[in-house]
Design an enzyme around this catalytic site. Structure first.
Site, PDB file in Angstrom:
ATOM      1  N   HIS A 240       4.245   9.172   6.571  1.00 36.80           N
ATOM      2  CA  HIS A 240       4.743  10.279   6.430  1.00 36.80           C
ATOM      3  C   HIS A 240       5.266  11.799   5.749  1.00 36.80           C
ATOM      4  CE1 HIS A 240       6.712   9.082   2.771  1.00 36.80           C
ATOM      5  NE2 HIS A 240       6.891   7.575   3.551  1.00 36.80           N
ATOM      6  N   CYS A 259       4.949   2.670   2.914  1.00 36.20           N
ATOM      7  CA  CYS A 259       4.771   3.696   3.718  1.00 36.20           C
ATOM      8  C   CYS A 259       3.333   4.624   2.565  1.00 36.20           C
ATOM      9  CB  CYS A 259       5.673   4.438   4.155  1.00 36.20           C
ATOM     10  SG  CYS A 259       7.077   3.858   5.757  1.00 36.20           S
TER      11      CYS A 259
END
Length: 341
Positions: A240, A259
């Site tokens: 992301h 992440c």
């Protein structure tokens, strides 16, 4: 892939000695020969040789034989071979590695804090931020099948308990400041946000906060930034954007909760969509982003994603590169090898 780590004895030469002549001979020679008694030019050549060595081994490029550079030079040949062995072993854990030049895939090297999108023999690379030592990014093989522009962030349980709850107890206005809404678990469509002021956060327990769903809406403060790249997996890991850009300036980028934060998410989205959908213009990607509405784009053909941990690899010319074993995966694997003897 950065898996071309067939035996290269160039590195062995680099570890035999720590004197200046060793450093000069272990890196690329200058393009022109310099007189041996020309101290100024020899010093410049030595400085460049040290910097090149440092760049290849993830050491600040200062041109000085500091402690980290000396430690790298002092590695023995058996130690280097052991490191190569652990990396080769980890490659065996992947089931489907690309074999054709025209194949496309995304490769994250956790140990190198880097991300690459390979397609049609082209390499689009960028820096990446990965998980902290406490919340490590896992190795995995998955398939990217959709992108989300202006995504919501549904806050994971671990972050709720360990990060959000302590902040709420200190600042009751924290949710409003960060554009976070709360919903009951029996409201899966998230149609009726709750009033955060109606909840006693001061006495809220770790179990109590898990009775609610927390969603951060799209916007400048959203932790996922403007885009997320989804490859379904059972650990809820994805790539992301991020509003925190300063982290990319660090040499060691261990800062996420697991992440992967991409340095150039908008460019990555454009490259992926242009390759996998009908020809995509930068204007279309810009329109998605400026709409301020969540927009999901499904790919016609999923893209393989490899989250790897490579502390040693070789480039196309056979030069060895190395990175620190930040998660101690090499150490654990070597211990396993020894126990099997």
């Amino acid at each position: 892939m950065q898996n071309n780590i067939a035996m290269s004895w160039q590195w062995a030469d680099e570890t035999e000695d720590m004197n200046q002549s060793s450093v000069v001979t272990t890196t690329e020679p200058p393009k022109e020969d310099h007189p041996i008694d020309d101290s100024i030019e020899r010093k410049a050549s030595l400085d460049q040789a040290i910097r090149t060595f440092q760049q290849r081994h993830h050491i600040n490029e200062e041109g000085v034989l500091g402690l980290k550079t000396r430690a790298q030079l002092a590695l023995s040949v058996p130690e280097i071979i052991a490191s190569i062995r652990t990396n080769l072993e980890r490659w065996r854990w992947f089931q489907h590695l690309p074999t054709e030049l025209n194949q496309q895939y995304i490769e994250v090297n956790i140990a190198n804090f880097s991300l690459r999108y390979i397609h049609d023999a082209q390499n689009f690379s960028m820096k990446a931020v990965v998980g902290t030592l406490q919340r490590q990014t896992p190795m995995m093989e998955a398939s990217l099948n959709h992108l989300v522009f202006n995504p919501y962030w549904r806050i994971p349980k671990t972050i709720l308990v360990q990060d959000i709850l302590p902040k709420l107890k200190k600042d009751l206005n924290y949710l409003n400041q960060h554009n976070i809404k709360i919903f009951n678990l029996n409201d899966p469509q998230e149609r009726q946000p709750l009033d955060p002021n109606s909840i006693d956060w001061k006495s809220m327990s770790a179990q109590g906060i898990l009775k609610y769903r927390f969603r951060q809406d799209a916007g400048a403060t959203n932790a996922l930034g403007a885009i997320k790249f989804m490859f379904p997996n059972n650990q809820d890991i994805y790539i992301h954007d991020t509003p925190v850009r300063s982290t990319f300036a660090r040499t060691t980028r261990l800062a996420s909760s697991g992440c992967i934060r991409a340095e150039k998410p908008k460019e990555l989205a454009f490259h992926i969509l242009n390759r996998n959908q009908s020809p995509t213009t930068q204007a279309l990607v810009k329109n998605y982003l400026q709409s301020n509405q969540q927009h999901v784009v499904w790919l016609k053909d999923p893209i393989p994603v490899y989250l790897t941990y490579q502390t040693v690899w070789a480039d196309e010319s056979g030069r060895i590169f190395s990175r620190p074993d930040v998660y101690k995966y090499d150490t654990k694997l070597l211990d396993l090898f020894r126990n099997q003897l």
